[in-house]
Design a protein around this motif. Structure first.
Motif, short mmCIF file in Angstrom:
data_model
loop_
_atom_site.label_atom_id
_atom_site.label_comp_id
_atom_site.label_asym_id
_atom_site.label_seq_id
_atom_site.Cartn_x
_atom_site.Cartn_y
_atom_site.Cartn_z
N LYS A 108 1.02 -1.15 -0.54
CA LYS A 108 -0.17 0.14 0.25
C LYS A 108 1.09 1.53 0.22
CE LYS A 108 -3.92 -2.03 2.49
NZ LYS A 108 -4.50 -2.39 4.04
N MET A 109 2.41 0.97 0.14
CA MET A 109 2.60 2.35 0.74
C MET A 109 3.37 2.65 -0.77
SD MET A 109 5.64 1.25 3.57
CE MET A 109 4.92 1.34 5.45
N GLU A 110 2.95 4.54 -1.14
CA GLU A 110 3.48 5.10 -2.05
C GLU A 110 4.94 6.08 -1.46
OE1 GLU A 110 0.58 7.21 -3.73
OE2 GLU A 110 -1.21 5.36 -3.87
N ASN A 111 5.21 5.91 -0.40
CA ASN A 111 5.57 7.01 -0.74
C ASN A 111 7.35 5.83 -0.24
OD1 ASN A 111 7.68 7.74 1.75
ND2 ASN A 111 6.90 9.43 2.63
N THR A 112 8.22 6.36 -0.71
CA THR A 112 9.49 5.47 -1.34
C THR A 112 10.38 5.35 0.17
OG1 THR A 112 9.53 5.87 -3.82
CG2 THR A 112 11.27 5.03 -2.86
N ASP A 113 10.73 6.21 0.56
CA ASP A 113 11.32 6.78 2.26
C ASP A 113 10.82 5.70 3.10
OD1 ASP A 113 13.05 8.24 0.29
OD2 ASP A 113 12.30 10.15 1.40
N GLN A 114 9.99 5.94 3.10
CA GLN A 114 8.75 4.59 4.04
C GLN A 114 8.62 3.81 3.18
OE1 GLN A 114 4.88 6.03 5.04
NE2 GLN A 114 5.91 7.69 6.38
N PHE A 115 8.83 3.17 1.96
CA PHE A 115 8.62 2.14 2.10
C PHE A 115 10.47 1.29 2.08
CE2 PHE A 115 9.87 -1.22 -2.15
CZ PHE A 115 8.60 -1.70 -1.73
N LYS A 116 11.11 1.72 1.74
CA LYS A 116 12.73 1.21 2.22
C LYS A 116 12.96 1.04 3.21
CE LYS A 116 14.85 3.95 -2.09
NZ LYS A 116 15.66 4.41 -2.63
N ARG A 117 12.89 1.79 3.89
CA ARG A 117 12.54 1.60 5.63
C ARG A 117 11.93 0.10 5.73
NH1 ARG A 117 11.29 6.44 8.85
NH2 ARG A 117 11.75 5.22 10.63
N ALA A 118 10.59 0.21 4.91
CA ALA A 118 9.91 -1.47 5.63
C ALA A 118 10.79 -2.24 5.46
CB ALA A 118 9.11 -0.95 5.15
N ILE A 119 11.26 -2.31 3.37
CA ILE A 119 12.14 -2.91 3.26
C ILE A 119 13.07 -3.50 4.34
CG2 ILE A 119 13.45 -3.76 1.41
CD1 ILE A 119 9.93 -3.66 1.09
N ASP A 120 13.55 -3.03 4.96
CA ASP A 120 15.36 -2.75 4.98
C ASP A 120 14.50 -3.35 6.92
OD1 ASP A 120 16.44 -1.55 3.17
OD2 ASP A 120 15.82 0.46 4.76
N ALA A 155 4.32 -3.78 -11.52
CA ALA A 155 3.44 -3.30 -12.14
C ALA A 155 2.44 -2.32 -11.65
CB ALA A 155 2.42 -4.69 -12.43
N ALA A 156 2.59 -1.23 -10.74
CA ALA A 156 1.77 -0.17 -10.18
C ALA A 156 2.64 1.33 -10.58
CB ALA A 156 1.46 0.18 -8.41
N GLY A 157 3.96 0.88 -11.75
CA GLY A 157 4.94 1.79 -12.15
C GLY A 157 5.58 2.61 -10.81
N LEU A 158 5.62 1.93 -10.24
CA LEU A 158 6.74 2.21 -8.77
C LEU A 158 8.36 1.82 -9.04
CD1 LEU A 158 3.93 2.05 -5.95
CD2 LEU A 158 4.80 4.06 -6.96
N LYS A 159 8.44 1.77 -10.21
CA LYS A 159 9.97 1.66 -10.58
C LYS A 159 11.25 1.02 -9.98
CE LYS A 159 12.59 1.14 -14.82
NZ LYS A 159 12.03 -0.07 -15.39
N GLU A 160 11.66 2.64 -9.13
CA GLU A 160 12.41 2.56 -8.09
C GLU A 160 12.21 1.76 -6.52
OE1 GLU A 160 14.06 6.29 -4.61
OE2 GLU A 160 12.84 6.78 -6.79
N GLN A 161 11.23 1.56 -6.08
CA GLN A 161 10.26 0.72 -5.43
C GLN A 161 10.82 -0.56 -5.63
OE1 GLN A 161 6.72 1.04 -3.56
NE2 GLN A 161 7.14 3.54 -2.56
#
Length: 170
Positions: A108-120, A155-161
């Motif tokens: 659900k995350m669109e904020n890339t910084d938050q997404f990266k922290r979650a993946i970390d 697929a959602a177009g969030l290539k950086e994520q």
């Protein structure tokens, strides 16, 4: 612990007990009651978690609030969620149970910084597994969580994520 055990039965007749015990002065009792309530009535557990979040909570109650927020997919409390998930002991039952919902929250995350922290946090969890379990469970995390997250982000177009999560698939 008795409240937690009763919660595993998921019986409606215990709901009033769980509700009452969510306000117990013991963080352990209150936390177990909130976990148990969430198995019976997620919306009510979420409402209580939001109320409890406004006041200092420790230990089991804090972990239960985090788990309810994760289960609900409430990204608005990301800082609280990531902090709580990160503080759960790596091999605790709470973290094992919260992990699938935490991973799903990343979708659900669109904020890339938050997404990266979650993946970390997911990668840290995977890498902290004991050597005897690491191979099998790491493969499960990679194949059933990280790879699908990367695919869905692409697929959602969030290539950086998508590229970020794929860096960690071994």
């Amino acid at each position: 612990n008795a409240i937690g055990i009763l919660g595993t039965f998921k019986k409606e007749e215990y709901k009033d007990l769980f509700l009452k015990k969510t306000t117990d002065s013991s963080y352990t009792v209150a936390g177990n009651a909130l976990y148990a309530l969430s198995a019976l009535d997620e919306p009510q557990a979420y409402q209580l978690a939001r109320e409890f979040h406004e006041h200092p909570a420790k230990g089991e109650l804090n972990a239960a609030i985090v788990a309810v927020f994760i289960k609900e997919g409430d990204e608005s409390n990301f800082e609280f969620i990531i902090d709580g998930f990160s503080k759960m002991p790596e091999l605790s039952l709470e973290k094992v149970e919260a992990f699938p919902q935490f991973a799903a929250l990343t979708l659900k995350m669109e904020n890339t910084d938050q997404f990266k922290r979650a993946i970390d946090a997911i990668v840290k969890y995977r890498d902290a597994l004991p050597a005897t379990e690491k191979g099998e469970i790491s493969k499960l995390i990679n194949d059933n969580f990280l790879k699908p997250i990367g695919d869905r982000k692409e697929a959602a177009g969030l290539k950086e994520q998508a590229e970020y999560v794929r860096m960690f698939i071994k």
